[in-house]
Write a protein that holds these residues in place. Structure first.
Motif, PDB file in Angstrom:
ATOM      1  N   ILE A  54     -21.564  28.218  18.460  1.00 20.85           N
ATOM      2  CA  ILE A  54     -21.566  26.785  18.169  1.00 20.85           C
ATOM      3  C   ILE A  54     -22.453  26.103  19.198  1.00 20.85           C
ATOM      4  CG2 ILE A  54     -19.492  26.321  19.565  1.00 20.85           C
ATOM      5  CD1 ILE A  54     -18.758  24.136  17.513  1.00 20.85           C
ATOM      6  N   VAL A  55     -23.207  25.110  18.765  1.00 16.91           N
ATOM      7  CA  VAL A  55     -24.035  24.317  19.671  1.00 16.91           C
ATOM      8  C   VAL A  55     -23.695  22.849  19.452  1.00 16.91           C
ATOM      9  CG1 VAL A  55     -26.366  23.636  20.351  1.00 16.91           C
ATOM     10  CG2 VAL A  55     -25.908  26.010  19.683  1.00 16.91           C
ATOM     11  N   VAL A  56     -23.355  22.168  20.545  1.00 18.67           N
ATOM     12  CA  VAL A  56     -23.006  20.755  20.495  1.00 18.67           C
ATOM     13  C   VAL A  56     -24.132  19.947  21.113  1.00 18.67           C
ATOM     14  CG1 VAL A  56     -21.318  18.984  21.115  1.00 18.67           C
ATOM     15  CG2 VAL A  56     -20.562  21.345  20.704  1.00 18.67           C
ATOM     16  N   GLU A  57     -24.730  19.091  20.323  1.00 18.35           N
ATOM     17  CA  GLU A  57     -25.783  18.179  20.823  1.00 18.35           C
ATOM     18  C   GLU A  57     -25.128  16.989  21.503  1.00 18.35           C
ATOM     19  OE1 GLU A  57     -26.944  14.400  20.632  1.00 18.35           O
ATOM     20  OE2 GLU A  57     -26.385  15.025  18.608  1.00 18.35           O
ATOM     21  N   ALA A  58     -25.539  16.708  22.762  1.00 15.39           N
ATOM     22  CA  ALA A  58     -24.968  15.598  23.526  1.00 15.39           C
ATOM     23  C   ALA A  58     -26.076  14.864  24.282  1.00 15.39           C
ATOM     24  CB  ALA A  58     -23.906  16.101  24.489  1.00 15.39           C
ATOM     25  N   VAL A  59     -27.146  14.522  23.564  1.00 15.91           N
ATOM     26  CA  VAL A  59     -28.275  13.807  24.157  1.00 15.91           C
ATOM     27  C   VAL A  59     -28.096  12.310  23.903  1.00 15.91           C
ATOM     28  CG1 VAL A  59     -29.766  15.815  23.878  1.00 15.91           C
ATOM     29  CG2 VAL A  59     -29.741  14.066  22.099  1.00 15.91           C
ATOM     30  N   THR A  70     -16.766  32.089  20.725  1.00 19.28           N
ATOM     31  CA  THR A  70     -16.553  32.430  22.135  1.00 19.28           C
ATOM     32  C   THR A  70     -17.766  32.120  22.997  1.00 19.28           C
ATOM     33  OG1 THR A  70     -17.269  34.712  21.735  1.00 19.28           O
ATOM     34  CG2 THR A  70     -14.895  34.260  21.606  1.00 19.28           C
ATOM     35  N   ALA A  71     -18.879  31.753  22.371  1.00 18.46           N
ATOM     36  CA  ALA A  71     -20.100  31.419  23.107  1.00 18.46           C
ATOM     37  C   ALA A  71     -20.549  30.033  22.665  1.00 18.46           C
ATOM     38  CB  ALA A  71     -21.194  32.451  22.832  1.00 18.46           C
ATOM     39  N   VAL A  72     -20.567  29.108  23.605  1.00 21.07           N
ATOM     40  CA  VAL A  72     -20.787  27.698  23.313  1.00 21.07           C
ATOM     41  C   VAL A  72     -22.101  27.238  23.916  1.00 21.07           C
ATOM     42  CG1 VAL A  72     -19.832  25.366  23.526  1.00 21.07           C
ATOM     43  CG2 VAL A  72     -18.290  27.342  23.387  1.00 21.07           C
ATOM     44  N   GLY A  73     -22.925  26.601  23.120  1.00 20.26           N
ATOM     45  CA  GLY A  73     -24.148  25.979  23.609  1.00 20.26           C
ATOM     46  C   GLY A  73     -23.992  24.467  23.643  1.00 20.26           C
ATOM     47  N   ALA A 101     -11.535  26.620  29.621  1.00 15.98           N
ATOM     48  CA  ALA A 101     -10.825  27.346  28.563  1.00 15.98           C
ATOM     49  C   ALA A 101     -11.283  28.802  28.456  1.00 15.98           C
ATOM     50  CB  ALA A 101     -11.032  26.639  27.223  1.00 15.98           C
ATOM     51  N   GLY A 102     -12.199  29.222  29.325  1.00 18.12           N
ATOM     52  CA  GLY A 102     -12.633  30.615  29.349  1.00 18.12           C
ATOM     53  C   GLY A 102     -13.769  30.955  28.406  1.00 18.12           C
ATOM     54  N   GLN A 103     -14.505  29.946  27.954  1.00 20.74           N
ATOM     55  CA  GLN A 103     -15.630  30.172  27.051  1.00 20.74           C
ATOM     56  C   GLN A 103     -16.920  30.459  27.834  1.00 20.74           C
ATOM     57  OE1 GLN A 103     -15.498  30.053  23.717  1.00 20.74           O
ATOM     58  NE2 GLN A 103     -13.653  28.907  23.214  1.00 20.74           N
ATOM     59  N   GLN A 104     -17.755  31.310  27.259  1.00 20.80           N
ATOM     60  CA  GLN A 104     -19.121  31.458  27.769  1.00 20.80           C
ATOM     61  C   GLN A 104     -19.904  30.206  27.371  1.00 20.80           C
ATOM     62  OE1 GLN A 104     -20.714  33.861  29.495  1.00 20.80           O
ATOM     63  NE2 GLN A 104     -19.167  35.492  29.537  1.00 20.80           N
ATOM     64  N   VAL A 105     -20.599  29.606  28.327  1.00 19.29           N
ATOM     65  CA  VAL A 105     -21.295  28.342  28.073  1.00 19.29           C
ATOM     66  C   VAL A 105     -22.758  28.444  28.471  1.00 19.29           C
ATOM     67  CG1 VAL A 105     -21.442  25.899  28.684  1.00 19.29           C
ATOM     68  CG2 VAL A 105     -19.203  26.966  28.375  1.00 19.29           C
ATOM     69  N   VAL A 106     -23.625  28.021  27.558  1.00 17.26           N
ATOM     70  CA  VAL A 106     -25.045  27.823  27.864  1.00 17.26           C
ATOM     71  C   VAL A 106     -25.304  26.324  27.826  1.00 17.26           C
ATOM     72  CG1 VAL A 106     -27.424  28.206  27.142  1.00 17.26           C
ATOM     73  CG2 VAL A 106     -25.729  30.037  26.878  1.00 17.26           C
ATOM     74  N   LEU A 107     -25.669  25.770  28.970  1.00 16.72           N
ATOM     75  CA  LEU A 107     -25.972  24.342  29.074  1.00 16.72           C
ATOM     76  C   LEU A 107     -27.492  24.194  29.139  1.00 16.72           C
ATOM     77  CD1 LEU A 107     -24.971  21.425  29.395  1.00 16.72           C
ATOM     78  CD2 LEU A 107     -24.820  21.843  31.868  1.00 16.72           C
ATOM     79  N   TYR A 108     -28.053  23.614  28.083  1.00 20.80           N
ATOM     80  CA  TYR A 108     -29.510  23.488  27.982  1.00 20.80           C
ATOM     81  C   TYR A 108     -29.935  22.038  28.182  1.00 20.80           C
ATOM     82  CZ  TYR A 108     -33.873  22.493  25.506  1.00 20.80           C
ATOM     83  OH  TYR A 108     -35.108  22.003  25.158  1.00 20.80           O
ATOM     84  N   ASP A 109     -30.948  21.853  29.013  1.00 21.01           N
ATOM     85  CA  ASP A 109     -31.552  20.545  29.234  1.00 21.01           C
ATOM     86  C   ASP A 109     -32.994  20.790  29.653  1.00 21.01           C
ATOM     87  OD1 ASP A 109     -32.278  17.931  30.509  1.00 21.01           O
ATOM     88  OD2 ASP A 109     -30.166  17.481  30.160  1.00 21.01           O
ATOM     89  N   ALA A 143     -19.115  20.950  28.699  1.00 22.23           N
ATOM     90  CA  ALA A 143     -19.320  22.259  29.323  1.00 22.23           C
ATOM     91  C   ALA A 143     -18.138  22.622  30.216  1.00 22.23           C
ATOM     92  CB  ALA A 143     -20.620  22.255  30.129  1.00 22.23           C
ATOM     93  N   GLU A 144     -17.702  21.680  31.042  1.00 17.79           N
ATOM     94  CA  GLU A 144     -16.581  21.959  31.946  1.00 17.79           C
ATOM     95  C   GLU A 144     -15.314  22.289  31.171  1.00 17.79           C
ATOM     96  OE1 GLU A 144     -13.792  19.661  35.205  1.00 17.79           O
ATOM     97  OE2 GLU A 144     -15.861  18.967  34.953  1.00 17.79           O
ATOM     98  N   SER A 145     -15.050  21.556  30.096  1.00 21.24           N
ATOM     99  CA  SER A 145     -13.860  21.830  29.286  1.00 21.24           C
ATOM    100  C   SER A 145     -13.901  23.227  28.703  1.00 21.24           C
ATOM    101  CB  SER A 145     -13.746  20.799  28.153  1.00 21.24           C
ATOM    102  OG  SER A 145     -13.440  19.521  28.662  1.00 21.24           O
TER     103      SER A 145
END
Length: 288
Positions: free
Chosen positions: A86-91, A5-8, A26-34, A20-22
């Motif tokens: 879960i953390v998704v790397e997108a660099v 339920t918490a997405v990085g 869908a109602g997920q808590q999102v931490v967008l790190y850069d 992040a937008e998706s």
């Protein structure tokens, strides 16, 4: 492994902000790190604009859009990822950058957190070597534009645990409302293994003078029913991404169909990556 339920997300470029937008929709808590505050500000503005467009089209209420945006936290420090499931790397598609980022992510998250890469070209097994616990790692290959594209390739390695793959699938299906396909770690996965040679063939046809760009694209749209021609599609994917995927596949398979033709290589070297820079095979309005 608990419900996600918490997405990085690491990286706030085209793919990162799209993922992040998706998740927000869908109602997920999102931490967008850069590490770039300017990039984070641009990503927030982009997401807010897309949500407002959904309000204007009466796809969301103003309150729903506000609630979705309230789920977003932007952060310039990696310790903000600590509570993510879960953390998704997108660099960018550079091996050394991805390895460093993944190692940093593992230092911040709990042992039960899933770590994933959105790479379109680098073998997931090669990226896994950044981690001490490789069983928690998978590929999650999204497609651009992420909020509109329903498919996600879940790429498992020989190290990926059953629990990790199951959690990734649950996240894609229930957490995002998208369709997963679970595949082994092979060059190009499924989609790019078929798509990249097709795009290169169109670029090669243009390079040889066989037909001009407009004719190639119109022929595939009207003759084969494709929603857009291959050269336009390459521009929207990003010519740099197409080149990186082709080079990675060719390095492993040595298939001549995966050799990047001269015109495509020179556009990338000139910094013309397609729609995101305003110019590729065609001229576009540069995206924000």
């Amino acid at each position: 492994m608990s419900t996600i339920t918490a997405v990085g997300i690491v990286g706030s470029g085209t793919m990162g902000r799209g993922i992040a937008e998706s998740a927000l929709r869908a109602g997920q808590q999102v931490v967008l790190y850069d590490s770039s505050q300017d990039a984070l500000s641009g990503a927030r503005k982009h997401i807010e604009g897309n949500l407002q467009r959904s309000v204007d089209k009466e796809q969301l209420s103003a309150q729903e859009a506000s609630d979705r945006l309230a789920l977003l936290t932007t952060a310039a420090s990696p310790d903000s990822l600590a509570g993510c499931h879960i953390v998704v790397e997108a660099v960018p598609e550079v091996l050394e950058i991805k390895l460093a980022v993944l190692a940093t992510v593992e230092e911040q998250v709990s042992r039960t957190a899933v770590i994933a890469s959105n790479t379109s070209s680098i073998p997931i097994t090669k990226l896994a070597r950044a981690l001490s616990h490789q069983d928690r790692f998978v590929g999650l290959h999204f497609f651009n534009p992420v909020p509109r594209m329903p498919l996600v390739e879940i790429v498992q390695t020989v190290h990926s645990s059953d629990a990790t793959v199951a959690a990734a699938r649950q996240f894609v299906e229930s957490g995002l409302g998208k369709t997963p396909v679970i595949i082994e770690d092979r060059p190009g996965f499924v989609v790019n293994a078929l798509l990249i040679p097709f795009l290169l063939a169109a670029a090669r046809m243009l390079d040889s003078g066989y037909a001009d760009a407009e004719t190639i694209d119109k022929s595939m749209r009207l003759g084969c029913g494709h929603p857009m021609g291959p050269l336009t599609l390459a521009d929207f994917i990003g010519l740099d991404v197409v080149c990186a995927a082709a080079d990675a596949m060719h390095a492993e398979l040595r298939d001549p169909a995966q050799v990047v033709p001269n015109n495509l290589r020179r556009l990338v070297e000139a910094g013309y990556f397609g729609a995101k820079t305003g110019r590729g095979f065609f001229v576009h309005e540069a995206s924000a």
